[in-house]
Design a protein around this motif. Structure first.
Motif, mmCIF file in Angstrom:
data_model
loop_
_atom_site.group_PDB
_atom_site.id
_atom_site.type_symbol
_atom_site.label_atom_id
_atom_site.label_comp_id
_atom_site.label_asym_id
_atom_site.label_seq_id
_atom_site.Cartn_x
_atom_site.Cartn_y
_atom_site.Cartn_z
ATOM 1 N N GLY A 130 0.821 -1.209 0.000
ATOM 2 C CA GLY A 130 0.000 0.000 0.000
ATOM 3 C C GLY A 130 0.856 1.260 0.000
ATOM 4 O O GLY A 130 0.533 2.241 -0.682
ATOM 5 N N LEU A 131 1.954 1.234 0.769
ATOM 6 C CA LEU A 131 2.878 2.372 0.796
ATOM 7 C C LEU A 131 3.489 2.603 -0.579
ATOM 8 O O LEU A 131 3.560 3.748 -1.056
ATOM 9 C CB LEU A 131 3.968 2.112 1.839
ATOM 10 C CG LEU A 131 5.097 3.141 1.926
ATOM 11 C CD1 LEU A 131 4.542 4.511 2.303
ATOM 12 C CD2 LEU A 131 6.154 2.687 2.937
ATOM 13 N N ALA A 132 3.921 1.524 -1.235
ATOM 14 C CA ALA A 132 4.526 1.647 -2.568
ATOM 15 C C ALA A 132 3.520 2.221 -3.577
ATOM 16 O O ALA A 132 3.875 3.066 -4.412
ATOM 17 C CB ALA A 132 5.035 0.285 -3.037
ATOM 18 N N LEU A 133 2.273 1.779 -3.497
ATOM 19 C CA LEU A 133 1.251 2.302 -4.407
ATOM 20 C C LEU A 133 1.050 3.799 -4.203
ATOM 21 O O LEU A 133 0.908 4.561 -5.173
ATOM 22 C CB LEU A 133 -0.068 1.557 -4.194
ATOM 23 C CG LEU A 133 -0.120 0.101 -4.671
ATOM 24 C CD1 LEU A 133 -1.418 -0.563 -4.229
ATOM 25 C CD2 LEU A 133 0.023 0.027 -6.196
ATOM 26 N N CYS A 134 1.049 4.244 -2.951
ATOM 27 C CA CYS A 134 0.859 5.668 -2.676
ATOM 28 C C CYS A 134 2.080 6.492 -3.059
ATOM 29 O O CYS A 134 1.955 7.684 -3.359
ATOM 30 C CB CYS A 134 0.524 5.877 -1.197
ATOM 31 S SG CYS A 134 -1.110 5.273 -0.722
ATOM 32 N N ILE A 135 3.271 5.880 -3.033
ATOM 33 C CA ILE A 135 4.476 6.597 -3.469
ATOM 34 C C ILE A 135 4.456 6.821 -4.972
ATOM 35 O O ILE A 135 4.684 7.934 -5.457
ATOM 36 C CB ILE A 135 5.745 5.823 -3.054
ATOM 37 C CG1 ILE A 135 5.950 5.888 -1.537
ATOM 38 C CG2 ILE A 135 6.983 6.382 -3.772
ATOM 39 C CD1 ILE A 135 7.126 5.070 -1.034
ATOM 40 N N PHE A 136 4.162 5.786 -5.712
ATOM 41 C CA PHE A 136 4.253 5.870 -7.169
ATOM 42 C C PHE A 136 2.956 6.359 -7.824
ATOM 43 O O PHE A 136 2.949 6.689 -9.006
ATOM 44 C CB PHE A 136 4.674 4.514 -7.733
ATOM 45 C CG PHE A 136 6.060 4.116 -7.309
ATOM 46 C CD1 PHE A 136 7.173 4.796 -7.780
ATOM 47 C CD2 PHE A 136 6.258 3.088 -6.394
ATOM 48 C CE1 PHE A 136 8.441 4.452 -7.381
ATOM 49 C CE2 PHE A 136 7.536 2.728 -5.992
ATOM 50 C CZ PHE A 136 8.645 3.419 -6.478
ATOM 51 N N PHE A 137 1.870 6.397 -7.047
ATOM 52 C CA PHE A 137 0.614 6.960 -7.539
ATOM 53 C C PHE A 137 0.092 7.954 -6.496
ATOM 54 O O PHE A 137 -0.845 7.657 -5.744
ATOM 55 C CB PHE A 137 -0.420 5.858 -7.804
ATOM 56 C CG PHE A 137 0.020 4.832 -8.804
ATOM 57 C CD1 PHE A 137 -0.076 5.085 -10.173
ATOM 58 C CD2 PHE A 137 0.561 3.618 -8.392
ATOM 59 C CE1 PHE A 137 0.332 4.147 -11.106
ATOM 60 C CE2 PHE A 137 0.977 2.670 -9.320
ATOM 61 C CZ PHE A 137 0.866 2.937 -10.679
#
Length: 452
Positions: A433-440
């Motif tokens: 979830g953190l990675a998704l919010c970083i890249f999106f």
């Protein structure tokens, strides 16, 4: 390197002393404040400078209007815990998902989302979910790792999904709108809940023996129509959520005023449920005072620590360490996220927020991510990334508080090793979830842009 060490050796020694002191078990609030005073004298800082620490504490903490929201949100969460709303909702959700593989675990995850948006108190949420769901899950034959993992992870959603005490404090630290943070955190929080549910559905299909279907005839004692029961048990929490979050997002009330609405609403809900008594109210007030005092003392100690740490050049040391890596904006952001994740193994979110955020936020604010965002929007996005990251601090050993809450509930029937293993997939889901919010970034920034 030798020149760097000689210039910042006191700041580095201060950080090492903090980590060493935490392992001794000494109260963190007093440890932070004490180290601030000790290193002020070691560093030869003039005594009159310490008066600025008192001024900073008074002006930045005691007089801060946002701080009033903390005891009000704590009271709201604790009052809801004793109202019986969660127990009735869990039983109804179990009826809804009764014939779905992993239905009870999914019900726990959904209840975690609903109660996170109603309470925001991690300890209360984990204990409540554990007491309500763990005995039922064990009795139905759920694998202990699946049962413990979903309870611990769902109980920690309250630190991210608004109204969140963490976001209130972050708004104060970063000088950004708490209402903007609440809007930005809503979709990422729901995204994590959806990831939990998707994982539970997949595991229940792959390993059906981990989540056996219940005997509904033996467990269902509510004979009312299902949709009527669902509407009945969801009505109270939904009204409270709408009153608190809706008033903030619509600009009708400030977070502090909305917290007062929530506190009053929780009392009214408990009255309607006929689950309030003088003893319940007294215990709730006492626990609210205890929790709020703990948070306030940590904030005061962290303020003392950070003021002295900056005077010793700690902020320049952090900036030099971060910018000297030669990484680009996203590389630096990932480095900071990795640092916060590791610190979460040893520190609570309060210490990380008040010690680390003031040091790294000025660096992040000036980075060019190529998104065309204002500095305020970047800080809101960064705060949400940190909040998602810090949620893992409740689950990661050796000091994951959700794990200890859960261990206490099991009364020795489930080993700590099983509990540690149970949270691994959920920590990975949080990192996803953190990675998704970083890249999106739009995941976090879309709603604040829609409801400015």
């Amino acid at each position: 390197m030798a020149e760097f060490i000689s210039e910042y050796y006191l700041a580095m020694l201060m950080v090492v002393s903090l980590l060493a002191g935490i392992f001794t078990g000494y109260p963190v609030a007093f440890l932070l404040g004490g180290l601030g005073i000790i290193f002020a004298f070691i560093g030869g800082i003039p005594v009159p400078f310490l008066a600025t620490v008192g001024s900073r504490i008074y002006g930045g903490v005691v007089e801060n209007w946002l701080m009033i929201a903390i005891p009000l949100f704590v009271f709201m969460g604790l009052m809801l815990e004793s109202s019986g709303v969660a127990r009735r909702l869990l039983l109804t959700l179990q009826r809804v998902f009764g014939r779905t593989p992993g239905g009870l675990a999914i019900s726990v995850a959904i209840l975690g989302v609903v109660m996170a948006a109603s309470t925001g108190i991690i300890g209360a949420s984990v204990v409540m979910l554990g007491l309500l769901a763990l005995p039922v899950m064990v009795r139905q034959g759920y694998h202990p790792e699946m049962a413990c993992g979903v309870i611990a992870a769902s109980g920690t959603l309250g630190i991210l999904i608004p109204p969140s005490i963490m976001l209130v404090l972050m708004g104060s630290i970063l000088q950004v709108s708490v209402g903007g943070l609440f809007k930005a955190a809503l979709i990422p929080g729901l995204l994590l809940g959806a990831l939990y549910v998707a994982y539970l559905l997949i595991i229940a299909r792959i390993k059906p023996h981990w989540a056996p279907l219940p005997d509904l005839d033996a467990t269902d004692t509510d004979t009312s129509p299902l949709m009527l029961a669902l509407a009945r048990d969801l009505f109270g929490p939904c009204v409270l959520i709408f009153a608190v979050l809706g008033s903030i997002m619509a600009g009708i009330a400030t977070p502090t005023e909305a917290a007062a609405i929530g506190a009053l609403g929780s009392v009214i809900l408990a009255l309607l449920m006929r689950s309030i008594s003088w003893n319940t109210l007294s215990k709730t007030v006492q626990e609210t005072a205890r929790t709020s005092a703990m948070i306030l003392f940590v904030v005061i100690g962290a303020t003392s620590f950070s003021v002295v740490f900056k005077r010793l050049g700690g902020d320049y040391m952090i900036e030099a360490l971060i910018t000297g890596t030669g990484l680009g904006p996203y590389g630096l952001l990932l480095l900071i996220m990795g640092l916060i994740f590791v610190l979460g193994f040893f520190l609570e979110w309060i210490e990380i927020s008040f010690v680390v955020l003031p040091l790294v936020a000025p660096v992040v604010e000036i980075l060019d991510f190529g998104l065309g965002l204002s500095s305020q929007a970047i800080l809101i996005w960064f705060a949400i990334l940190v909040a998602i990251n810090l949620q893992t601090s409740f689950l990661t050993p050796p000091f994951g508080y959700a794990l200890f809450y859960l261990k206490g509930i099991t009364e020795g029937k489930i080993g700590i090793g099983t509990i540690y293993r149970s949270i691994i997939p959920f920590v990975l889901l949080q990192i996803t979830g953190l990675a998704l919010c970083i890249f999106f970034p739009a995941i976090a920034l879309w709603l604040p842009g829609l409801l400015p």
